[in-house]
Design a protein around this motif. Structure first.
Motif, PDB file in Angstrom:
ATOM      1  N   ALA A   1      20.867 -45.339 -33.128  1.00  0.00           N
ATOM      2  CA  ALA A   1      21.217 -44.269 -34.065  1.00  0.00           C
ATOM      3  C   ALA A   1      22.683 -43.869 -33.919  1.00  0.00           C
ATOM      4  CB  ALA A   1      20.308 -43.066 -33.849  1.00  0.00           C
ATOM      5  N   ASP A   2      23.155 -43.812 -32.672  1.00  0.00           N
ATOM      6  CA  ASP A   2      24.568 -43.509 -32.446  1.00  0.00           C
ATOM      7  C   ASP A   2      25.464 -44.621 -32.987  1.00  0.00           C
ATOM      8  OD1 ASP A   2      23.861 -41.165 -31.185  1.00  0.00           O
ATOM      9  OD2 ASP A   2      24.155 -41.938 -29.146  1.00  0.00           O
ATOM     10  N   ALA A   3      25.015 -45.864 -32.845  1.00  0.00           N
ATOM     11  CA  ALA A   3      25.828 -47.000 -33.289  1.00  0.00           C
ATOM     12  C   ALA A   3      25.975 -47.027 -34.805  1.00  0.00           C
ATOM     13  CB  ALA A   3      25.208 -48.305 -32.789  1.00  0.00           C
ATOM     14  N   VAL A   4      24.878 -46.797 -35.529  1.00  0.00           N
ATOM     15  CA  VAL A   4      24.972 -46.846 -36.994  1.00  0.00           C
ATOM     16  C   VAL A   4      25.790 -45.672 -37.516  1.00  0.00           C
ATOM     17  CG1 VAL A   4      22.808 -48.132 -37.183  1.00  0.00           C
ATOM     18  CG2 VAL A   4      22.757 -45.633 -37.416  1.00  0.00           C
ATOM     19  N   LEU A   5      25.734 -44.532 -36.819  1.00  0.00           N
ATOM     20  CA  LEU A   5      26.572 -43.395 -37.217  1.00  0.00           C
ATOM     21  C   LEU A   5      28.044 -43.720 -36.987  1.00  0.00           C
ATOM     22  CD1 LEU A   5      26.995 -40.487 -38.144  1.00  0.00           C
ATOM     23  CD2 LEU A   5      26.567 -39.755 -35.782  1.00  0.00           C
TER      24      LEU A   5
ATOM     25  N   VAL B   1      23.962 -38.822 -44.499  1.00  0.00           N
ATOM     26  CA  VAL B   1      23.182 -39.513 -43.476  1.00  0.00           C
ATOM     27  C   VAL B   1      23.293 -41.022 -43.677  1.00  0.00           C
ATOM     28  CG1 VAL B   1      21.586 -37.562 -43.423  1.00  0.00           C
ATOM     29  CG2 VAL B   1      20.972 -39.613 -44.722  1.00  0.00           C
ATOM     30  N   VAL B   2      22.973 -41.767 -42.625  1.00  0.00           N
ATOM     31  CA  VAL B   2      22.986 -43.216 -42.688  1.00  0.00           C
ATOM     32  C   VAL B   2      21.685 -43.754 -42.119  1.00  0.00           C
ATOM     33  CG1 VAL B   2      24.206 -43.394 -40.465  1.00  0.00           C
ATOM     34  CG2 VAL B   2      24.197 -45.344 -42.046  1.00  0.00           C
ATOM     35  N   ALA B   3      21.155 -44.787 -42.768  1.00  0.00           N
ATOM     36  CA  ALA B   3      19.949 -45.476 -42.309  1.00  0.00           C
ATOM     37  C   ALA B   3      20.015 -46.913 -42.795  1.00  0.00           C
ATOM     38  CB  ALA B   3      18.695 -44.790 -42.842  1.00  0.00           C
ATOM     39  N   ASN B   4      19.217 -47.778 -42.222  1.00  0.00           N
ATOM     40  CA  ASN B   4      19.195 -49.150 -42.727  1.00  0.00           C
ATOM     41  C   ASN B   4      18.583 -49.187 -44.120  1.00  0.00           C
ATOM     42  OD1 ASN B   4      16.234 -49.563 -42.466  1.00  0.00           O
ATOM     43  ND2 ASN B   4      16.642 -49.496 -40.264  1.00  0.00           N
ATOM     44  N   ASN B   5      18.838 -50.268 -44.852  1.00  0.00           N
ATOM     45  CA  ASN B   5      18.420 -50.310 -46.258  1.00  0.00           C
ATOM     46  C   ASN B   5      16.900 -50.249 -46.419  1.00  0.00           C
ATOM     47  OD1 ASN B   5      18.750 -53.059 -45.112  1.00  0.00           O
ATOM     48  ND2 ASN B   5      17.976 -53.749 -47.083  1.00  0.00           N
ATOM     49  N   PHE B   6      16.143 -50.687 -45.425  1.00  0.00           N
ATOM     50  CA  PHE B   6      14.683 -50.575 -45.480  1.00  0.00           C
ATOM     51  C   PHE B   6      14.263 -49.108 -45.528  1.00  0.00           C
ATOM     52  CE2 PHE B   6      10.836 -50.165 -42.674  1.00  0.00           C
ATOM     53  CZ  PHE B   6       9.903 -50.525 -43.635  1.00  0.00           C
ATOM     54  N   LEU B   7      14.780 -48.296 -44.624  1.00  0.00           N
ATOM     55  CA  LEU B   7      14.474 -46.872 -44.642  1.00  0.00           C
ATOM     56  C   LEU B   7      15.042 -46.197 -45.887  1.00  0.00           C
ATOM     57  CD1 LEU B   7      15.021 -45.527 -40.987  1.00  0.00           C
ATOM     58  CD2 LEU B   7      12.880 -45.609 -42.270  1.00  0.00           C
ATOM     59  N   ALA B   8      16.272 -46.573 -46.250  1.00  0.00           N
ATOM     60  CA  ALA B   8      16.941 -45.911 -47.372  1.00  0.00           C
ATOM     61  C   ALA B   8      16.178 -46.080 -48.680  1.00  0.00           C
ATOM     62  CB  ALA B   8      18.360 -46.441 -47.521  1.00  0.00           C
TER      63      ALA B   8
ATOM     64  N   LEU C   1      11.260 -40.806 -36.007  1.00  0.00           N
ATOM     65  CA  LEU C   1      12.563 -41.399 -36.279  1.00  0.00           C
ATOM     66  C   LEU C   1      13.511 -41.153 -35.106  1.00  0.00           C
ATOM     67  CD1 LEU C   1      12.961 -40.261 -39.990  1.00  0.00           C
ATOM     68  CD2 LEU C   1      12.760 -42.639 -39.211  1.00  0.00           C
ATOM     69  N   GLN C   2      14.307 -42.146 -34.787  1.00  0.00           N
ATOM     70  CA  GLN C   2      15.334 -41.989 -33.761  1.00  0.00           C
ATOM     71  C   GLN C   2      16.576 -41.390 -34.420  1.00  0.00           C
ATOM     72  OE1 GLN C   2      14.216 -42.988 -30.409  1.00  0.00           O
ATOM     73  NE2 GLN C   2      12.512 -42.705 -31.823  1.00  0.00           N
ATOM     74  N   VAL C   3      17.185 -40.421 -33.774  1.00  0.00           N
ATOM     75  CA  VAL C   3      18.286 -39.670 -34.396  1.00  0.00           C
ATOM     76  C   VAL C   3      19.535 -39.739 -33.539  1.00  0.00           C
ATOM     77  CG1 VAL C   3      16.675 -38.118 -35.553  1.00  0.00           C
ATOM     78  CG2 VAL C   3      17.598 -37.472 -33.316  1.00  0.00           C
ATOM     79  N   SER C   4      20.678 -39.602 -34.200  1.00  0.00           N
ATOM     80  CA  SER C   4      21.963 -39.687 -33.508  1.00  0.00           C
ATOM     81  C   SER C   4      22.270 -38.410 -32.751  1.00  0.00           C
ATOM     82  CB  SER C   4      23.072 -39.976 -34.520  1.00  0.00           C
ATOM     83  OG  SER C   4      23.103 -38.964 -35.512  1.00  0.00           O
ATOM     84  N   GLN C   5      23.219 -38.544 -31.831  1.00  0.00           N
ATOM     85  CA  GLN C   5      23.637 -37.411 -31.016  1.00  0.00           C
ATOM     86  C   GLN C   5      24.162 -36.285 -31.916  1.00  0.00           C
ATOM     87  OE1 GLN C   5      26.698 -38.368 -28.202  1.00  0.00           O
ATOM     88  NE2 GLN C   5      26.119 -36.713 -26.819  1.00  0.00           N
ATOM     89  N   GLY C   6      23.741 -35.073 -31.612  1.00  0.00           N
ATOM     90  CA  GLY C   6      24.160 -33.912 -32.394  1.00  0.00           C
ATOM     91  C   GLY C   6      23.031 -33.313 -33.199  1.00  0.00           C
TER      92      GLY C   6
END
Length: 568
Positions: free
Chosen positions: A386-390, A505-512, A465-470
């Protein structure tokens, strides 16, 4: 006048000879038809970790099991016992695969199944990962692919699957007819066996929407039952269903006639035509040999860890099944020496792949960054991704990153004492090649999205869901579904999330696209597919953050998601 008696004599002799020959080959008395089944292979050409508790010994064992070398050894041994053995599959043979297969568009796994003598398989939801066109190419061969950087790069003459994919319940929306064969009738020891295949009706919820455009998924039992008159017209007397839908049980994978099966496949089995006595399943990645309404229902775990050996005793005249014996056999490489052709093929693929797989990405802070979630649903590897995609999409304004657990296929491992991880390890974690999509959700939509973690079909269960830091929040397992977020707990960098404010927000295209039962994502606005592949985002993040994935990047010392268990 002496010729006629001679002619008659010769004709009589010929008739007797033909009758005798017919008697010699026609089945006499009960016949045993031997099948071997695999499911959810997911391109695991090499062995992988398998832990199971045996009903026979009561012991829990962990070993590296599966891999095409062990599978080839087992099948060769069993074919020496019965050359008419029928090898079949229940879907997800490809997709969500380790890099050794996926970097070549899963062509090595198709070729491996050809070498193993697979005859038929139902499609699985992962067969659709790269879309309808690519699935048809993988079946028929050729190089006209939506993945030109991967297709036909291992073998420029890729010839496709020599086995047949079956999909009775997947219809072309334009014609209303199955877009692939629904069934095949196999002649085994003089007995015609009708084998029909189906995939879970809910494939649309676990596949990228664009990949299945133009296809309709209908009820599995209805589609299978509809095929029985056609199979009978083709001479079939014995019927086997391959269904890529599964169940769960607490019983051991080698427990005979287990009784505790639950889950999506149970209702399907109960509605099947009574003539179907054997149902081979997949999707739930569990080993079992169960009885449901007098039918035998099997599954062989996943990744080739098990093979199901199935013996049907049938009356060849009527097709009546007198008995079905099943054994789930662990594919221990030490017990099944490889077939030389398969051994040589795997060695060739590994040699071609070695340099790419070994490319270092960076150093981690622990030997393994685990995907196993804690009580609240948060995992160290989920946090990292999650941190990486952010980080990869901050330039597009992203403030929050999301990752679905189902898309994380392996723990992230290291390859040496210096804790270096490489491309092969990272690709095993994120094998789908999904792109990252940024979109706007209001604070109110964020709340609805998070509540959807528990508002799910009963068969799928909750998923966090896994979420980014913050981003932080607390959920309460004792509160009603739809109201589990603790009021006032949802915050971004310590500030309460505002229902009326928009967040990027950002997510992979499957989730999006609303996949994995998260329809709120599909309602997001100002959508941009960045074209950034999630695997590339992870690799870049590891390279830029040496030591990532240790305690500081995991669930400690500060958790992102907390859980309460109050009772109302």
């Amino acid at each position: 006048m002496t010729v006629l008696p001679r002619v008659r004599a010769r004709l009589s002799f010929l008739a007797l000879a033909l009758a005798a020959a017919g008697c010699a080959t026609a089945p006499q008395g009960p016949v045993t038809l031997n099948l071997v089944a695999i499911n959810d292979f997911h391109g695991n050409l090499e062995p992988s970790k398998y832990t199971y508790t045996s009903a026979v010994t009561g012991k829990t064992e962990t070993l590296r099991a599966g891999g095409i070398e062990a599978l080839s050894g087992a099948l060769a041994a069993w074919r020496r016992e019965d050359r008419d053995l029928l090898f079949v599959g229940a879907g997800d043979l490809i997709g969500a695969s380790p890099a050794l297969s996926s970097m070549w568009a899963d062509e090595p796994s198709i070729e491996a199944m050809n070498l193993l003598g697979l005859r038929l398989s139902s499609v699985g939801n992962h067969e659709f990962d790269a879309g309808r066109k690519e699935l048809l190419r993988q079946q028929a061969g050729g190089c006209d692919s939506p993945r030109p950087a991967k297709a036909c790069k291992l073998n420029p003459g890729y010839g496709g699957a020599r086995f047949t994919y079956l999909a009775a319940n997947v219809l072309d929306s334009a014609t209303g007819k199955p877009f692939m064969p629904a069934y095949r009738v196999e002649n085994v020891k003089g007995v015609k066996v009708g084998v029909v295949g189906a995939v879970l009706e809910g494939t649309a919820s676990v596949a990228v929407a664009s990949a299945i455009a133009g296809l309709t998924f209908i009820d599995e039992a209805d589609a299978i039952n509809k095929m029985l008159p056609q199979m009978r017209a083709d001479g079939a007397k014995v019927f086997v269903a391959l269904i890529h839908e599964g169940g769960r049980t607490d019983e051991a994978p080698d427990q005979p006639a287990c009784k505790g099966l639950s889950g999506g496949v149970v209702d399907i089995v109960k509605r099947l035509d009574p003539a179907i006595r054997l149902v081979i399943t997949g999707h739930s990645h569990q080993g079992y040999m169960c009885t449901v309404d007098g039918r035998v229902v099997t599954q062989a775990d996943a990744a080739g860890h098990l093979l199901s050996r199935i013996a049907l005793k049938v009356d060849p005249a009527s097709g009546a099944v007198a008995g079905i014996d099943v054994k789930n056999v662990v594919m221990n490489p030490e017990h099944f020496p490889a077939d030389p052709k398969v051994d040589a093929y795997l060695a060739g693929v590994k040699e071609r792949s070695r340099a790419v797989l070994a490319r270092p990405l960076g150093k981690l802070g622990a030997p393994v960054v685990a995907r196993q979630a804690g009580d609240a649903g948060e995992s160290p590897l989920g946090n990292l991704i999650a941190d990486a995609v952010l980080a990869a999409t901050r330039a597009q304004g992203a403030q929050i990153g999301f990752m679905n657990n189902g898309g994380i296929r392996k723990d992230l491992e290291t390859s040496d004492a210096a804790l270096t991880t490489n491309f092969g390890h990272a690709q095993a974690v994120l094998p789908f090649g999904n792109t990252l999509v940024v979109l706007d959700l209001t604070g109110a939509q964020l709340r609805r999205l998070l509540e959807q973690q528990w508002q799910r079909p009963s068969a799928s269960g909750a998923t966090i869901l896994q979420v980014s830091q913050g981003l932080t929040y607390t959920w309460d397992a004792g509160r009603p579904v739809g109201q589990r977020l603790v009021p006032g707990s949802l915050k971004l960098h310590g500030a309460p999330v505002d229902d009326g404010k928009r967040y990027r927000v950002v997510a992979n295209n499957f989730l999006a696209e609303g996949g994995d039962h998260f329809p709120e994502f599909a309602k997001g606005t100002h959508r941009v597919d960045t074209g950034i592949v999630d695997l590339d985002a992870l690799g870049d993040y590891i390279a830029r953050n040496p030591g990532i994935g240790g305690a500081a990047a995991g669930m400690a010392p500060a958790r992102r998601i907390d859980r309460l268990d109050t009772q109302k």
